[in-house]
Motif scaffolding. Structure first.
Motif, PDB file in Angstrom:
ATOM      1  N   ARG A   1       6.540  82.410  35.624  1.00 29.76           N
ATOM      2  CA  ARG A   1       5.810  81.309  35.003  1.00 29.76           C
ATOM      3  C   ARG A   1       5.793  80.117  35.949  1.00 29.76           C
ATOM      4  NH1 ARG A   1       7.114  78.639  29.044  1.00 29.76           N
ATOM      5  NH2 ARG A   1       5.421  77.094  29.087  1.00 29.76           N
ATOM      6  N   PRO A   2       4.609  79.589  36.256  1.00 31.17           N
ATOM      7  CA  PRO A   2       4.545  78.475  37.202  1.00 31.17           C
ATOM      8  C   PRO A   2       4.984  77.158  36.560  1.00 31.17           C
ATOM      9  CG  PRO A   2       2.364  78.947  36.361  1.00 31.17           C
ATOM     10  CD  PRO A   2       3.269  80.011  35.792  1.00 31.17           C
ATOM     11  N   ALA A   3       5.364  76.207  37.378  1.00 36.81           N
ATOM     12  CA  ALA A   3       5.727  74.877  36.877  1.00 36.81           C
ATOM     13  C   ALA A   3       4.503  74.184  36.294  1.00 36.81           C
ATOM     14  CB  ALA A   3       6.334  74.045  38.006  1.00 36.81           C
ATOM     15  N   SER A   4       3.331  74.497  36.830  1.00 38.11           N
ATOM     16  CA  SER A   4       2.085  73.883  36.350  1.00 38.11           C
ATOM     17  C   SER A   4       0.966  74.914  36.371  1.00 38.11           C
ATOM     18  CB  SER A   4       1.707  72.688  37.229  1.00 38.11           C
ATOM     19  OG  SER A   4       0.403  72.222  36.915  1.00 38.11           O
ATOM     20  N   TRP A   5       0.496  75.308  35.193  1.00 38.87           N
ATOM     21  CA  TRP A   5      -0.633  76.234  35.121  1.00 38.87           C
ATOM     22  C   TRP A   5      -1.896  75.579  35.674  1.00 38.87           C
ATOM     23  CZ3 TRP A   5      -0.353  81.240  34.512  1.00 38.87           C
ATOM     24  CH2 TRP A   5       0.726  81.797  33.822  1.00 38.87           C
ATOM     25  N   ARG A   6      -2.034  74.267  35.484  1.00 40.74           N
ATOM     26  CA  ARG A   6      -3.204  73.566  35.999  1.00 40.74           C
ATOM     27  C   ARG A   6      -3.289  73.714  37.513  1.00 40.74           C
ATOM     28  NH1 ARG A   6      -4.024  67.373  34.396  1.00 40.74           N
ATOM     29  NH2 ARG A   6      -4.296  68.407  32.386  1.00 40.74           N
ATOM     30  N   ARG A   7      -2.154  73.566  38.184  1.00 34.93           N
ATOM     31  CA  ARG A   7      -2.128  73.695  39.645  1.00 34.93           C
ATOM     32  C   ARG A   7      -2.520  75.119  40.068  1.00 34.93           C
ATOM     33  NH1 ARG A   7       1.761  74.685  43.832  1.00 34.93           N
ATOM     34  NH2 ARG A   7       1.231  73.484  45.703  1.00 34.93           N
ATOM     35  N   ILE A   8      -2.038  76.108  39.328  1.00 37.02           N
ATOM     36  CA  ILE A   8      -2.381  77.503  39.624  1.00 37.02           C
ATOM     37  C   ILE A   8      -3.890  77.715  39.491  1.00 37.02           C
ATOM     38  CG2 ILE A   8      -2.157  79.894  38.833  1.00 37.02           C
ATOM     39  CD1 ILE A   8       0.289  78.910  40.321  1.00 37.02           C
ATOM     40  N   PHE A   9      -4.481  77.182  38.427  1.00 36.51           N
ATOM     41  CA  PHE A   9      -5.914  77.335  38.215  1.00 36.51           C
ATOM     42  C   PHE A   9      -6.716  76.637  39.304  1.00 36.51           C
ATOM     43  CE2 PHE A   9      -4.985  78.408  33.686  1.00 36.51           C
ATOM     44  CZ  PHE A   9      -5.723  79.575  33.626  1.00 36.51           C
ATOM     45  N   VAL A  10      -6.295  75.452  39.708  1.00 34.67           N
ATOM     46  CA  VAL A  10      -7.002  74.711  40.762  1.00 34.67           C
ATOM     47  C   VAL A  10      -6.943  75.476  42.074  1.00 34.67           C
ATOM     48  CG1 VAL A  10      -6.969  72.621  42.172  1.00 34.67           C
ATOM     49  CG2 VAL A  10      -6.727  72.442  39.690  1.00 34.67           C
TER      50      VAL A  10
END
Length: 227
Positions: A68-77
């Motif tokens: 699980r990433p610290a920030s899903w938003r960052r993964i999507f970007v």
């Protein structure tokens, strides 16, 4: 700062030797299926071997970046930017350059049936997000890249060298596309590997990037934009 995945400390020399064997055996499976057609589909075989190997040797899915990433938003970007870069690079750089030497890449068998056919397009999207996005990324970036990095004790340099090696295999994993398709897919592998590293060695970035790229290809085929 990228999350460091610890290298197994028990008998490190034997562990590195085993990882080198797994990488070479994985290369045999990729070439054996796609070039010589003497082994079953490499994605399925590597997926099964990879899941078993990571679980037995590392004991946790995070070893291959499945976490699980610290920030899903960052993964999507990261995934969106990487997918956009791959699509634009393929369209405006790779295809024109390889076109000087070889015919255009051959499309997958299902591609010719997608145009205007919603049922086939939905089936293609199902294949994209299961076999391609999850299957290929676990097989190549999750498993083979991890074992390639093991040889260099999972240092940053070892991961980047591993990305190059695995991208070459990824190109041959698309041997049916012809020489230009091998080059195109190999460069796609480099972009997927870069997304993996930028995301802190997180496999979700590769999965989403791969899924976005192939989803665009399905939509393109359905509406006939490239034509």
């Amino acid at each position: 700062m990228a999350h460091e995945t610890p290298f197994p400390s028990t008998n490190p020399l034997a562990s590195r030797a085993l990882s080198a064997f797994e990488l070479l055996f994985g290369a045999f499976i990729v070439i054996g299926h796609n070039v010589f057609h003497i082994v079953p589909n490499e994605v399925i075989v590597l997926f099964v071997l990879g899941v078993a190997s990571i679980w037995l040797r590392d004991g946790r899915w995070s070893a291959m970046g499945f976490k699980r990433p610290a920030s899903w938003r960052r993964i999507f970007v990261i995934a969106l930017v990487a997918a956009g870069a791959r699509i634009l690079l393929g369209q405006f750089v790779i295809e024109p350059v390889t076109g000087f030497f070889w015919p255009p890449p051959s499309a997958p068998a299902l591609a010719s049936e997608i145009a205007g056919n919603a049922r086939v397009a939905l089936l293609a999207l199902l294949v994209v997000w299961t076999f391609a996005a999850f299957g290929e990324e676990i097989a190549y970036r999750g498993y083979l890249l991890t074992r390639a990095a093991d040889i260099g004790r999972r240092s940053t340099i070892a991961y980047w060298v591993g990305i190059v090696l695995v991208s070459i295999l990824f190109g041959y994993g698309h041997y049916y596309k012809g020489p230009s398709g091998i080059v195109d897919s190999g460069i796609a592998g480099l972009i997927l590997g870069a997304a993996y590293m930028l995301a802190g060695r997180n496999l979700w970035a590769c999965i989403f990037t791969h899924g976005f790229i192939d989803t665009f290809a399905v939509i393109d085929a359905f509406f006939g934009w490239s034509k």
